[in-house]
Design a protein around this motif. Structure first.
Motif, short mmCIF file in Angstrom:
data_model
loop_
_atom_site.label_atom_id
_atom_site.label_comp_id
_atom_site.label_asym_id
_atom_site.label_seq_id
_atom_site.Cartn_x
_atom_site.Cartn_y
_atom_site.Cartn_z
N UNK A 277 -70.89 -103.27 2.41
CA UNK A 277 -70.64 -102.88 3.33
C UNK A 277 -70.09 -104.21 3.95
N UNK A 278 -70.43 -105.12 4.07
CA UNK A 278 -69.65 -106.26 5.02
C UNK A 278 -68.04 -106.43 4.48
N UNK A 279 -67.71 -106.23 3.46
CA UNK A 279 -66.52 -106.90 3.09
C UNK A 279 -65.07 -105.60 3.92
N UNK A 280 -65.87 -104.13 3.24
CA UNK A 280 -65.63 -103.27 2.80
C UNK A 280 -64.54 -102.40 4.51
N UNK A 281 -63.81 -101.79 4.34
CA UNK A 281 -62.92 -101.24 5.77
C UNK A 281 -62.81 -99.43 5.19
N UNK A 282 -63.26 -98.53 6.27
CA UNK A 282 -63.09 -97.27 5.76
C UNK A 282 -61.49 -96.91 6.57
N UNK A 283 -61.09 -95.68 5.61
CA UNK A 283 -60.00 -95.67 6.74
C UNK A 283 -60.28 -93.55 6.84
N UNK A 284 -60.30 -93.44 8.09
CA UNK A 284 -59.82 -91.58 7.59
C UNK A 284 -60.21 -90.66 8.54
N UNK A 285 -59.91 -89.52 8.47
CA UNK A 285 -59.19 -88.53 9.51
C UNK A 285 -60.20 -87.80 9.48
N UNK A 286 -60.38 -86.73 10.83
CA UNK A 286 -60.94 -86.02 11.21
C UNK A 286 -60.73 -85.24 12.46
N UNK A 287 -60.07 -83.62 11.88
CA UNK A 287 -59.08 -82.79 12.48
C UNK A 287 -60.34 -81.16 12.93
N UNK A 288 -60.85 -81.55 14.26
CA UNK A 288 -61.45 -80.09 15.16
C UNK A 288 -60.96 -79.42 14.78
N UNK A 289 -61.97 -78.26 13.71
CA UNK A 289 -61.58 -77.28 13.40
C UNK A 289 -61.36 -75.98 13.92
N UNK A 290 -62.72 -75.92 15.21
CA UNK A 290 -63.44 -74.87 15.95
C UNK A 290 -64.70 -75.05 16.15
N UNK A 291 -64.54 -73.36 16.49
CA UNK A 291 -66.66 -73.20 16.69
C UNK A 291 -67.04 -72.73 15.11
N UNK A 292 -67.75 -73.35 14.69
CA UNK A 292 -68.99 -73.23 13.99
C UNK A 292 -68.88 -71.56 13.87
N UNK A 293 -68.69 -71.63 12.18
CA UNK A 293 -68.97 -70.03 11.35
C UNK A 293 -68.19 -69.50 12.07
N UNK A 294 -66.85 -69.67 13.28
CA UNK A 294 -65.74 -68.69 13.44
C UNK A 294 -64.83 -68.85 12.71
N UNK A 295 -63.92 -67.26 12.58
CA UNK A 295 -62.93 -66.77 12.22
C UNK A 295 -61.43 -67.89 12.38
#
Length: 417
Positions: A277-295
């Protein structure tokens, strides 16, 4: 086109400064009659003499005529392959290539040709040299291009791990190799390279071991060339880059080493322990999809799963969405990742997606990369992932090009008259 080290630019300038030389006489070098044919394509004695003189100007040492013969044989093989693929460089492309090469000696094409002429090399020799390099580049592109060579994120992580940033000491990958070292005696360059190419064609470990006993000058020859496990950082730089582009069960292309040519067979690879954990770096992306359970959320999730294989693909997936719904985070250390995302990232593979619920909405999370963290505050620096990918790709292409040329030589009909 071939890429020469900058030192050859100085050698070239020094060679051209040697002063005028009488033109090479055709009759003294075997005339314009073919002295070698390669798959029916002729090489004359005059061409050999011209190429030898040109190579001298580039700083070549040793049996330059023999080296010129081998270079011209390779040129004919490359031309023969190009003909089968319908590849012909345009006149404009060759002219541009000639100008680029001349510029390495800080000369215009005209001045470069004039200097070559005074040193005994005709302009056509230079043009042929440049054209041959361009032809081979196009052959390699046609053979291995089109996305057929892929560099995985795991390979990039492994390459970055062997050049850790200042202040870190990660465990480097270890490799289990076999070696064949063919000693290069003066005047026997062609024979040495032929043996090395034979070794590089080995398909199995057993084949490689048998050839090691036959061809290798190393003390490991009696053991089939087998070496013990070693960290990749223990390898010479000229060997390390090639080895790190290999996969277990394959032989490398011939590698020029001091006074010899070496070939390696990878029997095993240990990528080292997991990052802490001290030497690790994470790259990530997030995408907001919409209201939970919505079409809407379901539709964007389905689109992402269908069209995105890596984080960069999410930009096209989210093309019509407001920019703030897609976020890319690079090199996040432990403690810098939101808790809901931090719980899932350690279990994810690169390119994998998961959806978390946040504030009544669905948030798609994709892991982009996992590597070594850099601490700019203490001056840590390291190569970028894209630069590392390009470096590995170039090494892979170079290795495959060497293999293709070795295959062409093995199958060629070469007649010396």
């Amino acid at each position: 086109m071939r890429h020469f080290p900058s030192v050859l630019g100085w050698a070239l300038m020094a060679g051209l400064a040697l002063g005028p030389m009488a033109p090479v006489q055709a009759q003294s070098a075997g005339g314009f009659s073919p002295v070698i044919t390669v798959n029916g394509l002729a090489i004359t004695g005059y061409e050999i003499a011209q190429r030898a003189r040109f190579m001298e100007l580039l700083g070549a040492k040793g049996d330059v005529r023999k080296m010129a013969e081998e270079a011209l044989i390779n040129d004919r093989l490359q031309s023969w392959k190009a003909q089968t693929l319908g590849i012909t460089p345009s006149r404009d492309a060759v002219t541009k290539g000639m100008a680029e090469f001349a510029a390495r000696a800080n000369l215009s094409t005209e001045d470069f040709l004039k200097a070559l002429g005074e040193a005994g090399v005709e302009g056509q020799t230079y043009r042929d040299f440049v054209a041959s390099g361009m032809i081979w580049r196009e052959v390699v592109k046609a053979t291995y291009g089109g996305g057929r060579i892929q560099i995985s994120d795991a390979e990039i992580d492994r390459a970055l791990a062997i050049a850790p940033p200042q202040g870190t000491e990660p465990e480097p990958p270890k490799v289990l190799l076999s070696e064949i070292v063919v000693r290069n005696f003066p005047g026997r360059d062609a024979e040495t390279m032929a043996k090395a190419r034979k070794a590089a064609a080995a398909k199995t470990e057993a084949d490689f071991a048998a050839m090691a006993k036959e061809l290798s000058s190393s003390p490991t020859a009696s053991k089939g060339g087998r070496l013990e496990w070693m960290p990749v950082t223990a390898l010479p730089p000229e060997v390390r880059e090639t080895v790190m582009s290999m996969s277990p069960g394959h032989a490398s292309a011939p590698i020029q080493t001091p006074n010899s040519v070496s070939v390696f067979f990878m029997r095993g690879l240990d990528e080292g322990g997991p990052l802490t954990p001290q030497t690790q770096a994470l790259g990530y992306a997030t995408l907001l999809l919409g209201a939970s359970g919505s079409p809407e959320a379901a539709a964007w999730h389905a689109k992402a799963e269908a069209e995105a294989q890596r984080c960069d693909d999410l930009y096209s997936v989210a093309g019509t969405l407001p920019p703030d719904r897609l976020e890319r985070v690079d090199g996040a250390r432990a403690g810098q990742v939101p808790a809901d995302i931090a719980r899932i990232l350690p279990r994810m593979d690169i390119g994998e997606m998961q959806v978390v619920a946040r504030g009544g909405n669905d948030l798609l999370v994709m892991l982009c990369d996992r590597g070594r963290a850099l601490n700019a505050a203490v001056g840590e620096t390291g190569p970028s992932r894209e630069a590392t990918r390009d470096k590995l790709l170039n090494a892979r292409v170079g290795d495959m090009a060497d293999r293709l040329l070795a295959q062409l030589r093995a199958e060629a009909v070469i007649v010396r008259k």
